[in-house]
Scaffold this motif. Structure first.
Motif, PDB file in Angstrom:
ATOM      1  N   ASP A 133       0.849  -1.185   0.000  1.00 56.62           N
ATOM      2  CA  ASP A 133       0.000   0.000   0.000  1.00 56.62           C
ATOM      3  C   ASP A 133       0.885   1.235   0.000  1.00 56.62           C
ATOM      4  O   ASP A 133       2.095   1.147   0.238  1.00 56.62           O
ATOM      5  N   TRP A 171      -5.562  -3.244  -1.709  1.00 56.99           N
ATOM      6  CA  TRP A 171      -5.669  -2.133  -0.764  1.00 56.99           C
ATOM      7  C   TRP A 171      -6.552  -1.051  -1.383  1.00 56.99           C
ATOM      8  O   TRP A 171      -6.269  -0.556  -2.475  1.00 56.99           O
ATOM      9  N   ASP A 173      -7.378   1.717   0.632  1.00 56.26           N
ATOM     10  CA  ASP A 173      -6.743   2.862   1.265  1.00 56.26           C
ATOM     11  C   ASP A 173      -5.784   2.313   2.321  1.00 56.26           C
ATOM     12  O   ASP A 173      -5.579   1.097   2.397  1.00 56.26           O
ATOM     13  N   SER A 174      -5.191   3.187   3.129  1.00 61.46           N
ATOM     14  CA  SER A 174      -4.173   2.751   4.079  1.00 61.46           C
ATOM     15  C   SER A 174      -4.735   1.936   5.238  1.00 61.46           C
ATOM     16  O   SER A 174      -3.969   1.344   5.999  1.00 61.46           O
ATOM     17  N   CYS A 220      -8.594  -1.081  -8.139  1.00 61.25           N
ATOM     18  CA  CYS A 220      -9.257   0.118  -7.628  1.00 61.25           C
ATOM     19  C   CYS A 220      -8.993   1.301  -8.549  1.00 61.25           C
ATOM     20  O   CYS A 220      -7.971   1.358  -9.229  1.00 61.25           O
ATOM     21  N   SER A 222      -9.260   5.813  -8.814  1.00 54.95           N
ATOM     22  CA  SER A 222      -9.107   6.984  -7.958  1.00 54.95           C
ATOM     23  C   SER A 222     -10.441   7.592  -7.544  1.00 54.95           C
ATOM     24  O   SER A 222     -10.480   8.413  -6.630  1.00 54.95           O
ATOM     25  N   TYR A 224     -12.955   6.014  -6.177  1.00 55.77           N
ATOM     26  CA  TYR A 224     -13.567   5.137  -5.168  1.00 55.77           C
ATOM     27  C   TYR A 224     -14.426   4.037  -5.777  1.00 55.77           C
ATOM     28  O   TYR A 224     -15.419   3.622  -5.203  1.00 55.77           O
ATOM     29  N   GLN A 244     -16.725   1.634  -3.328  1.00 61.62           N
ATOM     30  CA  GLN A 244     -15.911   1.230  -2.184  1.00 61.62           C
ATOM     31  C   GLN A 244     -16.510   1.672  -0.856  1.00 61.62           C
ATOM     32  O   GLN A 244     -16.300   1.022   0.166  1.00 61.62           O
TER      33      GLN A 244
END
Length: 436
Positions: A133, A171, A173-174, A220, A222, A224, A244
């Motif tokens: 990630d 992933w 997001d983080s 994924c 950008s 969402y 997402q």
């Protein structure tokens, strides 16, 4: 005699430290020291006249305070790196430690930072995968579990799908990971998990038309959106799109003509690749989800003479889109690749042998990645780096143990390489220049 307004005194575990407000301000808004400043980053009046007690180890505090003072990290021999990282996390300055230890990612200057062992070695029944990630965490899928590691390379609770096989991980997001499995979507075959705890947050929803499908390869975008290749029990093929945030399905596009997608890459459209479609030909497609249409497709050599030569005798193993140059890079089983916008073949092997890739672990096919203007290609037990407009081979990353590389991923200024024959993955970083 009064205490100057720009000086701050700390008592850390019984040891006194004095520093300036400007030094503490370097720590930033997410740090332990932010409460000492007002909204304009001026030291509050009581902060300058009070001795602040912190019940932590003074040796580690001294190392981190020097980092804020100089921007350079010196770790004395008596200091344990693992505990230093934890102290930096406590004070909210772990990013400063990362910046001081690692330079901006450069494939030509990578060094081995650590090798992680203890994973369950592959048994040939599944293909393990590794995903990085943007914050330098990573996860490794093997069988029915996903192992998650933070930036300090400490393992978090595993994501366990019980007896269901993991098809892919991604992933979003983080903090969150999406996992697809061989269970039908309607039965919870794709879920969003919290990376730090392994907790299932929610299962993605399917429309009535997709209830009979299982999810596979993930990607994924950008905006969402989450995309997944989908296959039904009757061998129908779709590519589904989900929100997402809500987990609701928002798109699907028939894909039966080209077989189940083997890789998805979110570009301005969406690139989908089939390595082993039902008609015997490999295919690369660009799909526009805004209009639910196929923009462009490359398949058999009969369709494009002297262009992308892909037949059942010359199967490609991986493909990536390089948006900066509006081109597609392809690698085939004989380690040939192309990076032209016109998709003409070019040889980029390391030597003149052009040896076949078959033999050994059949899961260890060539893999491709593009990061910060550099092209990466894994071949057997090494990763090659190509640079420049002509994609010249400039360096190679290779470990003396671990066997062939079955997958690799780049994120958080790190390269993670997963070996297929051993229970190990390597972490490569770009070191900072030596202190002069």
């Amino acid at each position: 005699m009064g205490f100057p307004r720009d000086r701050v005194k700390f008592n850390v575990g019984g040891k006194i430290f004095e520093t300036k407000a400007t030094t503490l301000a370097v720590a930033g808004k997410n740090s332990f020291f932010r409460a000492m400043f007002d909204e304009n980053w001026n030291l509050q009046s009581d902060a300058a006249i009070t001795e602040h007690f912190i019940d932590r180890n003074p040796d580690y505090f001294g190392v981190l305070l020097d980092l804020l003072r100089t921007g350079e990290l010196y770790i004395p021999p008596k200091i344990d790196k693992k505990f230093l990282y934890r102290e930096a996390e406590y004070y909210g300055i772990l990013d400063h430690v990362r910046s001081a230890e690692c330079d901006t990612f450069d494939g030509n200057r990578l060094r081995l930072a650590k090798s992680i062992t203890g994973l369950s070695a592959g048994d040939g029944k599944f293909t393990p995968a590794i995903r990085a990630d943007p914050n330098g965490w990573c996860c490794v899928s093997q069988g029915n579990v996903v192992h998650v590691y933070n930036w300090m390379l400490e393992e978090h609770p595993t994501i366990n799908l019980d007896y269901r096989k993991v098809n892919d991980v991604c992933w979003v997001d983080s903090e969150n990971i999406v996992v697809s499995s061989d269970e039908k979507i309607a039965n919870g075959g794709m879920g969003l998990f919290r990376a730090s705890t392994g907790e299932l947050r929610y299962k993605f929803q399917a429309t009535d038309e997709m209830n009979d499908y299982t999810t596979g390869i993930l990607s994924c975008s950008s905006d969402y959106k989450l995309f997944s290749s989908c296959k039904s029990t009757s061998n129908g093929h779709e590519i589904g799109g989900w929100d997402q945030v809500t987990g609701k399905q928002i798109d699907f596009l028939p894909y039966y003509t080209y077989g189940n997608a083997s890789r998805l890459q979110g570009t301005n459209c969406l690139m989908a690749i089939s390595f082993h479609p039902r008609d015997g030909n490999c295919c690369i497609s660009l799909l526009d989800f805004r209009k639910n249409t196929m923009v462009m497709s490359w398949s058999d050599v009969r369709d494009r003479v002297n262009k992308l030569c892909i037949t059942d005798q010359t199967e490609f193993r991986d493909v990536i889109a390089i948006e900066e140059s509006y081109s597609i890079c392809v690698v085939d089983k004989n380690e040939r690749s192309t990076t032209d916008a016109s998709v003409e073949w070019k040889e980029t092997t390391r030597d003149n042998t052009n040896s076949s890739f078959f033999g050994g672990n059949n899961n260890c096919y060539p893999k491709l990645a593009f990061h910060e203007g550099q092209l990466f290609s894994s071949m057997k037990d090494r990763i090659s780096v190509y640079c420049g407009s002509d994609w010249v081979l400039t360096s190679e990353v290779r470990q003396s143990h671990g066997g062939w590389i079955c997958d690799f991923s780049i994120g958080g200024d790190r390269l993670f390489a997963l070996h297929g024959d051993e229970d190990i993955f390597d972490v490569w970083e770009t070191p900072c220049p030596p202190i002069k």
